[in-house]
Write an enzyme that holds these catalytic residues in place. Structure first.
Site, short mmCIF file in Angstrom:
data_model
loop_
_atom_site.label_atom_id
_atom_site.label_comp_id
_atom_site.label_asym_id
_atom_site.label_seq_id
_atom_site.Cartn_x
_atom_site.Cartn_y
_atom_site.Cartn_z
N ARG A 115 -4.99 2.49 -0.37
CA ARG A 115 -3.82 1.71 -0.80
C ARG A 115 -2.69 2.69 -1.10
O ARG A 115 -2.90 3.63 -1.87
CB ARG A 115 -4.12 0.86 -2.03
CG ARG A 115 -2.83 0.40 -2.73
CD ARG A 115 -3.04 -0.58 -3.84
NE ARG A 115 -3.44 -1.87 -3.32
CZ ARG A 115 -3.34 -3.02 -4.01
NH1 ARG A 115 -2.86 -3.01 -5.24
NH2 ARG A 115 -3.73 -4.15 -3.48
N HIS A 142 -0.85 -6.04 4.35
CA HIS A 142 -1.93 -6.22 3.37
C HIS A 142 -3.02 -7.08 4.05
O HIS A 142 -3.23 -8.24 3.68
CB HIS A 142 -1.38 -6.91 2.12
CG HIS A 142 -2.27 -6.83 0.92
ND1 HIS A 142 -3.42 -6.07 0.88
CD2 HIS A 142 -2.18 -7.42 -0.31
CE1 HIS A 142 -4.00 -6.19 -0.31
NE2 HIS A 142 -3.26 -7.01 -1.03
N GLN A 145 -5.92 -9.11 2.25
CA GLN A 145 -5.44 -10.28 1.50
C GLN A 145 -5.38 -11.50 2.42
O GLN A 145 -5.72 -12.62 2.01
CB GLN A 145 -4.05 -9.98 0.93
CG GLN A 145 -3.42 -11.15 0.18
CD GLN A 145 -4.09 -11.46 -1.14
OE1 GLN A 145 -4.29 -10.57 -1.95
NE2 GLN A 145 -4.45 -12.72 -1.37
N ASP A 237 5.16 -14.61 -3.19
CA ASP A 237 4.75 -13.29 -3.68
C ASP A 237 5.85 -12.81 -4.62
O ASP A 237 6.94 -13.40 -4.66
CB ASP A 237 4.59 -12.34 -2.48
CG ASP A 237 4.16 -10.93 -2.88
OD1 ASP A 237 3.60 -10.76 -3.98
OD2 ASP A 237 4.38 -9.99 -2.08
N CYS A 278 -0.79 -14.13 -3.67
CA CYS A 278 -1.75 -13.02 -3.62
C CYS A 278 -2.08 -12.50 -5.02
O CYS A 278 -3.14 -11.92 -5.22
CB CYS A 278 -1.19 -11.90 -2.75
SG CYS A 278 0.46 -11.36 -3.22
N ARG A 323 -11.12 -12.57 -2.24
CA ARG A 323 -10.85 -11.18 -1.86
C ARG A 323 -12.16 -10.41 -1.72
O ARG A 323 -12.33 -9.61 -0.82
CB ARG A 323 -9.98 -10.47 -2.91
CG ARG A 323 -8.58 -11.02 -3.14
CD ARG A 323 -7.70 -10.89 -1.92
NE ARG A 323 -7.70 -9.57 -1.35
CZ ARG A 323 -7.07 -8.50 -1.85
NH1 ARG A 323 -6.34 -8.61 -2.92
NH2 ARG A 323 -7.14 -7.32 -1.25
#
Ligand code: CP
Ligand code: NVA
Length: 340
Positions: A115, A142, A145, A237, A278, A323
């Site tokens: 990440r 991402h 996700q 988001d 998310c 997730r």
């Protein structure tokens, strides 16, 4: 799981997972099928720890709650060990190049999660590593996700094709880009509801329109919040992402305030619509930044109101749990483990 999906998954052994651009619709569907299977096993208490003796390195140059925990729990359930490298506690980038890091870690680990900032960093890591590299979020993408989001929608609606998916707000960053890719590959009707400067890059939109043409989906860009009418899923988001300076809050609130997901937006979407995010989300003032920015700009919430976030249409906590199941599927498939 059907034989076709199993064959598709077998071919993923050794692959990196850097962006969904690299994965076919059949491969994404197969990963979702594996995630559903692993989730059922976990709920039933059926062990699936065939990766005993293997290890994963988890590199986080940005902070995380869900992604880190998902990788650690998933790896543990699969029988693996993990080593967490925090945003400050390694030599990466400062004293050791990405290429050297890739070679060092390949000698000790069977997989590497990364990440961080630019997509080019995770690409370089993957190019230098002999083991699969998994993208745990970059500025641009991402992808893990999106698997969780699609699993959540599939569980709720029973299918993905044909769903109307409306993304509200900052659509130019990792979440907007990746959702557009995932939706267009899987046959959803994706709308980015955002001002002109907050939309995905034209070249990516063009690519996704080609995916949509093949999958039966569509890609629409609009600045009209009324586009939420008839949506099956409404997604948003944060307006300021990790790594961006606090100074941009004022301009983001000015530009994106009209795209907040609130009760009026959900009412326009309709009673069957679900809300996804998310996370983490600024839906109240119960965080340091939420309180500080809330006071400064006289707002109780940013991209989503607490009423929607905590309301009956919100699937955000199921989405967060997913997730773990979907990341487990990515680890298992790319390391060549398909539990019976
Ligand atoms: N959604 C997500 O990636 O959350 P974290 O930043 O907590 O990992
Ligand atoms: N766009 C957000 C996503 C967090 C999961 C960020 O990059 O901070």
């Amino acid at each position: 799981m059907d034989r076709e999906s199993a064959r598709t998954l077998q071919a993923l052994k050794g692959r990196d997972f850097l962006t969904l651009l690299d994965y076919t619709p059949a491969e994404i569907h197969a990963l979702l099928a594996l995630a559903a299977d692993l989730k059922a096993k976990k709920k039933a208490g059926i062990p699936h720890d065939g990766l005993r003796g293997k290890n994963a390195a988890l590199i986080f140059e940005k902070t995380s709650t869900r992604t880190r925990c998902a990788f650690e729990v998933a790896a543990h359930d699969l029988g693996m060990g993990t080593t967490y490298l925090d945003p400050a506690g390694s030599q990466i980038g400062k004293k050791e190049s990405i290429a050297d890091t890739a070679r060092v870690l390949s000698g000790m680990f069977e997989g590497i999660e990364y990440r961080g900032f630019g997509q080019e960093i995770v690409e370089e890591l993957a190019a230098g590593a002999d083991v699969p590299v998994w993208n745990g979020l970059t500025n641009e993408y991402h992808p893990t996700q999106i698997l969780a989001d699609m699993l959540t929608l599939r569980e709720h609606f029973g299918h993905l094709e044909g769903l109307k998916f409306v993304y509200m707000g900052d659509a130019r960053y990792n979440m907007g880009n990746s959702l557009m890719i995932g939706c267009s590959k899987l046959g959803l009707h994706f709308t980015a509801c955002a001002p002109r400067d907050y939309r995905p890059a034209p070249a990516l939109v063009e690519k996704c329109r080609a995916f949509a043409a093949a999958s039966g989906g569509s890609v629409t860009l609009t600045d009209d919040p009324a586009a939420v009418a008839g949506a099956d899923a409404v997604y948003t988001d944060v307006w300021v992402s990790m790594g961006e300076p606090d100074e941009v809050w004022a301009q983001r609130i000015a530009a994106l305030g009209a795209y907040q997901v609130n009760a009026a937006v959900m009412a326009k979407a309709g009673p069957r619509a679900v809300f996804l995010h998310c996370l983490p989300a600024f839906h109240d003032r119960k965080t340091t930044i939420g309180r500080e920015m809330g006071e400064k700009f006289d707002r109780d919430a940013m991209e989503v109101t607490d009423e929607v976030f905590s309301g009956p249409q919100s699937l955000v906590f199921l989405e967060a749990e997913n997730r773990m199941h979907t990341i487990k599927a990515v680890i298992a498939a790319t390391l060549g483990y398909l539990p019976a």
